[in-house]
Design an enzyme around this catalytic site. Sequence first.
Site, short mmCIF file in Angstrom:
data_model
loop_
_atom_site.label_atom_id
_atom_site.label_comp_id
_atom_site.label_asym_id
_atom_site.label_seq_id
_atom_site.Cartn_x
_atom_site.Cartn_y
_atom_site.Cartn_z
N TYR A 199 72.89 61.94 -26.80
CA TYR A 199 71.70 62.39 -27.28
C TYR A 199 71.20 61.66 -28.47
CZ TYR A 199 73.16 66.32 -24.26
OH TYR A 199 73.63 67.37 -23.30
N LYS A 246 80.00 65.71 -26.99
CA LYS A 246 80.75 64.94 -25.78
C LYS A 246 80.92 63.58 -25.54
CE LYS A 246 77.65 68.36 -23.62
NZ LYS A 246 76.21 68.16 -24.42
N HIS A 290 81.78 64.09 -20.68
CA HIS A 290 80.33 64.53 -20.19
C HIS A 290 80.11 64.47 -18.68
CE1 HIS A 290 76.16 64.18 -22.26
NE2 HIS A 290 75.99 65.13 -21.16
P1 NAD Z 1 66.52 74.31 -20.45
O1 NAD Z 1 66.76 74.83 -18.82
O2 NAD Z 1 66.93 74.84 -21.59
O3 NAD Z 1 65.11 73.71 -20.35
C1 NAD Z 1 64.37 73.38 -21.70
C2 NAD Z 1 62.92 73.15 -21.46
O4 NAD Z 1 62.71 74.78 -21.07
C3 NAD Z 1 62.30 73.10 -22.65
O5 NAD Z 1 62.04 71.89 -22.89
C4 NAD Z 1 61.14 73.94 -22.81
O6 NAD Z 1 59.97 73.69 -22.14
C5 NAD Z 1 61.36 75.14 -21.92
N1 NAD Z 1 61.69 76.41 -22.60
C6 NAD Z 1 62.51 76.67 -23.63
N2 NAD Z 1 62.55 77.95 -23.88
C7 NAD Z 1 61.47 78.28 -23.36
C8 NAD Z 1 60.91 79.87 -23.27
N3 NAD Z 1 61.32 80.84 -24.04
N4 NAD Z 1 59.86 79.91 -22.55
C9 NAD Z 1 59.19 79.03 -21.70
N5 NAD Z 1 59.86 77.82 -21.73
C10 NAD Z 1 60.88 77.45 -22.36
O7 NAD Z 1 67.25 72.90 -19.91
P2 NAD Z 1 67.80 71.80 -21.07
O8 NAD Z 1 67.64 71.45 -22.25
O9 NAD Z 1 68.08 70.51 -19.98
O10 NAD Z 1 69.37 72.53 -20.96
C11 NAD Z 1 70.04 73.14 -22.24
C12 NAD Z 1 70.79 72.39 -22.69
O11 NAD Z 1 72.06 72.17 -21.99
C13 NAD Z 1 70.56 70.91 -23.38
O12 NAD Z 1 69.98 71.07 -24.70
C14 NAD Z 1 72.04 70.30 -23.31
O13 NAD Z 1 72.50 70.74 -24.67
C15 NAD Z 1 72.62 70.77 -22.50
N6 NAD Z 1 72.60 70.04 -21.29
C16 NAD Z 1 73.75 69.51 -20.79
C17 NAD Z 1 73.71 68.42 -19.72
C18 NAD Z 1 74.97 67.96 -19.44
O14 NAD Z 1 75.28 66.78 -18.55
N7 NAD Z 1 76.21 68.31 -19.76
C19 NAD Z 1 72.56 68.08 -19.14
C20 NAD Z 1 71.13 68.79 -19.43
C21 NAD Z 1 71.53 69.57 -20.53
#
Ligand code: NAD
Length: 278
Positions: A50, A75, A108
């Site tokens: 990240y 990770k 990861h």
């Molecule tokens: P998420 O489903 O949390 O979506 C984030 C998006 O949802 C934001 O950009 C925003 O636009 C919207 N959002 C957030 N809060 C909201 C609300 N209250 N109302 C309306 N829209 C809203 O997806 P993410 O960020 O991909 O996943 C969360 C976390 O998971 C990441 O930040 C990361 O830490 C982790 N992650 C891990 C992997 C992996 O491969 N291990 C991959 C992706 C994400």
Amino acid sequence: MTIPALELNDGTSIPQLGYGVFKVPADETERAVSEALEIGYRHIDTAAIYGNEEGVGAAIASSGIARDELFITTKLWNDRHHDDEPNRAIAESLEKLGLEQVDLYLVHWPTPAKDDYVHAFAKLIELRDAGLTRSIGVSNFLVPHLERIVAETGVTPAVNQIELHPAYQQRDIVDWATAHGVRIESWGPLGQGKYDLFGTPAIADAAAAHDVTPAQAVLRWHLQKGFIVFPKSVRPERLRENLDVFGFELSDAEVAAIDALDPLDGSGRVGSHPNDVN
Ligand code: NAD
């Protein structure tokens, strides 16, 4: 406000809701994480890839919050599974985070074409035994990957962090994890905004019934399913909204209606297939 903690299979505990910083730009991370810590988040999910571990570290350092009140996950990236690279990678992450130990360190992605995830996980066991991380786990592992690391190392990961949201529920992995005492962490818990989850009647109706937002209803569904979540936002009002999910409870019927949203054909996936990432 108290965020409930879940026990992991190694006896440690994890706040069930945290703040994930995927795609939070490096120069915005310190502010965003500081804001999150200020309003009550105590669990931060980052990753070497990240590019924002330094911002997370700066926010931790200036927060004044005792280290044992925080839960920090990072990770191991895909190109560092081999040889002693995991040792170097965690040292670099700890340096950037300004910590002596993380709470959870994850492989990861399994990157199966390279066939080095068993070695990577075995190195994580050593890193845990050396005290550089309290717990170890994996991310994006499918059932055959999970079975293989357990068979070949004798250690069961504490968590598997996988894409999981109402449109993509990965029940085969959840069932395996439940049977083996592995906690599921849902990444993309809101579907990364790529689906109209929020307009779907099962979600919109549950939200209206409890006078909450659809995002809060979806997060509540994850919590009631026993999943760990860390939704991402950089907007202060959404950080607050996503934390404010402990004052209501979905009924069994509302949970069942959201359960029924996954068409089981894989069409709800928003991220890459783990076998395609190398
Ligand atoms: P998420 O489903 O949390 O979506 C984030 C998006 O949802 C934001 O950009 C925003 O636009 C919207 N959002 C957030 N809060 C909201 C609300 N209250 N109302 C309306 N829209 C809203 O997806 P993410 O960020 O991909 O996943 C969360 C976390 O998971 C990441 O930040 C990361 O830490 C982790 N992650 C891990 C992997 C992996 O491969 N291990 C991959 C992706 C994400």
